[in-house]
Scaffold this motif. Structure first.
Motif, short mmCIF file in Angstrom:
data_model
loop_
_atom_site.label_atom_id
_atom_site.label_comp_id
_atom_site.label_asym_id
_atom_site.label_seq_id
_atom_site.Cartn_x
_atom_site.Cartn_y
_atom_site.Cartn_z
N LEU A 71 0.83 -1.20 0.00
CA LEU A 71 0.00 0.00 0.00
C LEU A 71 0.87 1.26 0.00
CD1 LEU A 71 -2.79 -1.00 2.55
CD2 LEU A 71 -2.72 -1.33 0.08
N VAL A 72 2.09 1.12 0.51
CA VAL A 72 3.05 2.21 0.56
C VAL A 72 4.36 1.72 -0.05
CG1 VAL A 72 4.49 3.57 2.15
CG2 VAL A 72 2.04 3.38 2.56
N LYS A 73 5.00 2.60 -0.80
CA LYS A 73 6.27 2.29 -1.45
C LYS A 73 7.39 3.02 -0.72
CE LYS A 73 8.50 3.00 -5.91
NZ LYS A 73 8.26 3.53 -7.24
N ARG A 74 8.46 2.33 -0.41
CA ARG A 74 9.64 2.89 0.24
C ARG A 74 10.75 2.99 -0.79
NH1 ARG A 74 14.26 0.85 3.01
NH2 ARG A 74 14.82 2.15 4.81
N GLU A 75 11.27 4.20 -0.98
CA GLU A 75 12.33 4.41 -1.96
C GLU A 75 13.56 4.97 -1.25
OE1 GLU A 75 10.81 6.33 -5.75
OE2 GLU A 75 9.25 6.81 -4.28
N VAL A 76 14.72 4.39 -1.54
CA VAL A 76 15.98 4.85 -0.96
C VAL A 76 16.80 5.50 -2.06
CG1 VAL A 76 18.09 4.17 0.25
CG2 VAL A 76 15.94 2.95 0.70
N GLU A 77 17.19 6.76 -1.82
CA GLU A 77 18.06 7.48 -2.75
C GLU A 77 19.46 7.56 -2.15
OE1 GLU A 77 16.44 11.29 -3.75
OE2 GLU A 77 14.79 10.41 -4.88
N GLN A 78 20.47 7.40 -2.97
CA GLN A 78 21.86 7.46 -2.52
C GLN A 78 22.42 8.87 -2.64
OE1 GLN A 78 23.19 4.78 -1.13
NE2 GLN A 78 21.38 3.56 -1.62
N GLU A 79 23.50 9.13 -1.92
CA GLU A 79 24.30 10.37 -2.04
C GLU A 79 23.50 11.64 -1.89
OE1 GLU A 79 27.64 10.16 -2.33
OE2 GLU A 79 27.57 8.00 -2.45
N PRO A 80 23.20 12.14 -0.79
CA PRO A 80 23.21 11.45 0.50
C PRO A 80 22.01 10.50 0.60
CG PRO A 80 22.27 13.62 0.79
CD PRO A 80 22.70 13.51 -0.66
N ILE A 81 22.12 9.55 1.49
CA ILE A 81 21.05 8.56 1.63
C ILE A 81 19.80 9.24 2.18
CG2 ILE A 81 20.29 6.49 2.83
CD1 ILE A 81 23.16 5.49 2.68
N ARG A 82 18.72 9.08 1.45
CA ARG A 82 17.41 9.60 1.86
C ARG A 82 16.36 8.55 1.56
NH1 ARG A 82 17.23 15.99 0.32
NH2 ARG A 82 19.17 16.48 1.36
N VAL A 83 15.43 8.42 2.48
CA VAL A 83 14.34 7.46 2.31
C VAL A 83 13.04 8.22 2.15
CG1 VAL A 83 13.10 5.52 3.35
CG2 VAL A 83 15.57 5.74 3.68
N TYR A 84 12.28 7.87 1.11
CA TYR A 84 10.99 8.50 0.85
C TYR A 84 9.90 7.44 0.87
CZ TYR A 84 13.49 12.63 -0.78
OH TYR A 84 14.29 13.74 -0.85
N TYR A 85 8.72 7.87 1.28
CA TYR A 85 7.53 7.01 1.28
C TYR A 85 6.48 7.64 0.39
CZ TYR A 85 9.77 4.84 5.26
OH TYR A 85 10.66 4.20 6.07
N SER A 86 5.79 6.79 -0.36
CA SER A 86 4.72 7.28 -1.23
C SER A 86 3.62 6.23 -1.29
CB SER A 86 5.25 7.60 -2.63
OG SER A 86 5.81 6.45 -3.22
N LEU A 87 2.47 6.67 -1.73
CA LEU A 87 1.30 5.80 -1.84
C LEU A 87 1.35 5.04 -3.16
CD1 LEU A 87 -1.09 5.49 0.10
CD2 LEU A 87 -2.31 7.16 -1.26
N THR A 88 1.02 3.77 -3.12
CA THR A 88 0.92 2.98 -4.34
C THR A 88 -0.51 3.10 -4.89
OG1 THR A 88 0.24 1.00 -3.18
CG2 THR A 88 2.62 1.31 -3.49
N THR A 89 -0.73 2.57 -6.05
CA THR A 89 -2.07 2.53 -6.63
C THR A 89 -3.02 1.77 -5.71
OG1 THR A 89 -1.12 2.61 -8.84
CG2 THR A 89 -3.40 1.87 -8.66
N GLU A 90 -2.55 0.66 -5.16
CA GLU A 90 -3.36 -0.13 -4.24
C GLU A 90 -3.67 0.65 -2.96
OE1 GLU A 90 -0.53 -1.11 -5.66
OE2 GLU A 90 -0.95 -2.93 -6.79
N GLY A 91 -2.69 1.39 -2.47
CA GLY A 91 -2.88 2.21 -1.28
C GLY A 91 -3.92 3.29 -1.50
N ARG A 92 -3.87 3.90 -2.68
CA ARG A 92 -4.86 4.93 -3.02
C ARG A 92 -6.25 4.31 -3.11
NH1 ARG A 92 -2.00 7.27 -6.39
NH2 ARG A 92 -1.34 8.90 -5.00
N ALA A 93 -6.35 3.11 -3.65
CA ALA A 93 -7.65 2.43 -3.76
C ALA A 93 -8.22 2.12 -2.37
CB ALA A 93 -7.52 1.14 -4.56
N VAL A 94 -7.37 1.69 -1.45
CA VAL A 94 -7.83 1.41 -0.08
C VAL A 94 -8.27 2.69 0.59
CG1 VAL A 94 -7.06 0.66 2.22
CG2 VAL A 94 -6.50 -0.71 0.21
#
Length: 118
Positions: A71-94
Protein backbone atom coordinates in the motif's frame (compact mmCIF):
# COMPACT_ATOMS: atom_id res chain seq x y z
CA UNK A 1 -9.53 -19.17 7.04
CA UNK A 2 -12.14 -19.01 9.78
CA UNK A 3 -15.55 -20.63 9.55
CA UNK A 4 -18.28 -18.98 7.53
CA UNK A 5 -21.05 -17.08 9.28
CA UNK A 6 -23.99 -18.00 7.01
CA UNK A 7 -25.01 -21.60 7.57
CA UNK A 8 -26.46 -23.19 4.40
CA UNK A 9 -25.79 -19.95 2.50
CA UNK A 10 -22.07 -20.13 1.95
CA UNK A 11 -22.50 -18.46 -1.43
CA UNK A 12 -23.22 -15.22 0.48
CA UNK A 13 -19.78 -15.26 2.12
CA UNK A 14 -16.83 -13.34 0.71
CA UNK A 15 -13.25 -14.38 1.35
CA UNK A 16 -10.98 -11.50 2.31
CA UNK A 17 -7.53 -10.76 3.65
CA UNK A 18 -7.90 -10.51 7.41
CA UNK A 19 -4.34 -9.17 7.53
CA UNK A 20 -5.29 -6.16 5.40
CA UNK A 21 -8.63 -5.70 7.15
CA UNK A 22 -6.92 -5.65 10.57
CA UNK A 23 -4.35 -3.14 9.32
CA UNK A 24 -6.85 -0.64 7.90
CA UNK A 25 -8.67 -0.56 11.24
CA UNK A 26 -5.50 0.22 13.22
CA UNK A 27 -4.80 3.67 14.58
CA UNK A 28 -2.95 6.00 12.17
CA UNK A 29 -3.31 3.80 9.08
CA UNK A 30 -5.88 6.06 7.46
CA UNK A 31 -3.93 9.18 8.48
CA UNK A 32 -0.80 7.88 6.78
CA UNK A 33 -2.75 7.04 3.62
CA UNK A 34 -4.46 10.44 3.35
CA UNK A 35 -1.29 12.42 4.08
CA UNK A 36 0.72 10.51 1.48
CA UNK A 37 -2.11 10.91 -1.02
CA UNK A 38 -2.21 14.67 -0.48
CA UNK A 39 1.52 15.42 -0.31
CA UNK A 40 3.03 12.65 -2.44
CA UNK A 41 6.54 11.48 -1.56
CA UNK A 42 7.53 12.32 2.00
CA UNK A 43 10.46 11.53 4.24
CA UNK A 44 9.84 9.88 7.59
CA UNK A 45 10.13 13.05 9.72
CA UNK A 46 7.99 15.06 7.30
CA UNK A 47 5.29 12.42 7.56
CA UNK A 48 5.52 12.33 11.35
CA UNK A 49 5.14 16.12 11.59
CA UNK A 50 1.92 15.99 9.56
CA UNK A 51 0.22 13.35 11.75
CA UNK A 52 -0.86 14.60 15.15
CA UNK A 53 0.33 12.46 18.06
CA UNK A 54 2.07 9.65 16.17
CA UNK A 55 5.31 8.40 17.71
CA UNK A 56 8.38 7.36 15.72
CA UNK A 57 7.81 3.75 16.77
CA UNK A 58 4.14 3.75 15.75
CA UNK A 59 4.93 5.39 12.40
CA UNK A 60 7.78 2.99 11.71
CA UNK A 61 5.64 -0.03 12.55
CA UNK A 62 2.68 1.14 10.50
CA UNK A 63 4.86 2.01 7.48
CA UNK A 64 6.45 -1.46 7.54
CA UNK A 65 2.98 -3.05 7.67
CA UNK A 66 1.69 -0.86 4.83
CA UNK A 67 4.79 -1.58 2.77
CA UNK A 68 4.47 -5.34 3.29
CA UNK A 69 0.94 -5.18 1.86
CA UNK A 70 2.11 -2.99 -1.06
CA UNK A 71 0.00 0.00 0.00
CA UNK A 72 3.05 2.21 0.56
CA UNK A 73 6.27 2.29 -1.45
CA UNK A 74 9.64 2.89 0.24
CA UNK A 75 12.33 4.41 -1.96
CA UNK A 76 15.98 4.85 -0.96
CA UNK A 77 18.06 7.48 -2.75
CA UNK A 78 21.86 7.46 -2.52
CA UNK A 79 24.30 10.37 -2.04
CA UNK A 80 23.21 11.45 0.50
CA UNK A 81 21.05 8.56 1.63
CA UNK A 82 17.41 9.60 1.86
CA UNK A 83 14.34 7.46 2.31
CA UNK A 84 10.99 8.50 0.85
CA UNK A 85 7.53 7.01 1.28
CA UNK A 86 4.72 7.28 -1.23
CA UNK A 87 1.30 5.80 -1.84
CA UNK A 88 0.92 2.98 -4.34
CA UNK A 89 -2.07 2.53 -6.63
CA UNK A 90 -3.36 -0.13 -4.24
CA UNK A 91 -2.88 2.21 -1.28
CA UNK A 92 -4.86 4.93 -3.02
CA UNK A 93 -7.65 2.43 -3.76
CA UNK A 94 -7.83 1.41 -0.08
CA UNK A 95 -7.85 5.07 1.02
CA UNK A 96 -10.64 5.84 -1.45
CA UNK A 97 -12.65 2.82 -0.27
CA UNK A 98 -12.39 3.99 3.35
CA UNK A 99 -13.52 7.48 2.32
CA UNK A 100 -16.51 6.06 0.44
CA UNK A 101 -17.51 3.99 3.48
CA UNK A 102 -17.29 7.07 5.74
CA UNK A 103 -19.41 9.06 3.24
CA UNK A 104 -22.10 6.38 3.33
CA UNK A 105 -22.00 6.30 7.14
CA UNK A 106 -22.44 10.10 7.17
CA UNK A 107 -25.41 9.84 4.80
CA UNK A 108 -27.08 7.34 7.09
CA UNK A 109 -26.18 8.89 10.43
CA UNK A 110 -25.01 12.40 9.53
CA UNK A 111 -26.81 14.06 12.42
CA UNK A 112 -24.70 12.22 14.97
CA UNK A 113 -21.14 13.04 13.90
CA UNK A 114 -19.04 12.89 17.04
CA UNK A 115 -15.54 11.96 15.90
CA UNK A 116 -12.96 12.46 13.19
CA UNK A 117 -11.27 9.67 11.28
CA UNK A 118 -7.69 10.68 10.59
Amino acid sequence: MSSKCCINDEDLCIAYSSRLFDLITKKYTYAILIVLDKYGRLRFNELQRKINGITKKALSTRLKELESLKLVKREVEQEPIRVYYSLTTEGRAVKNAIQILISVINLIDGDHKDAFLC
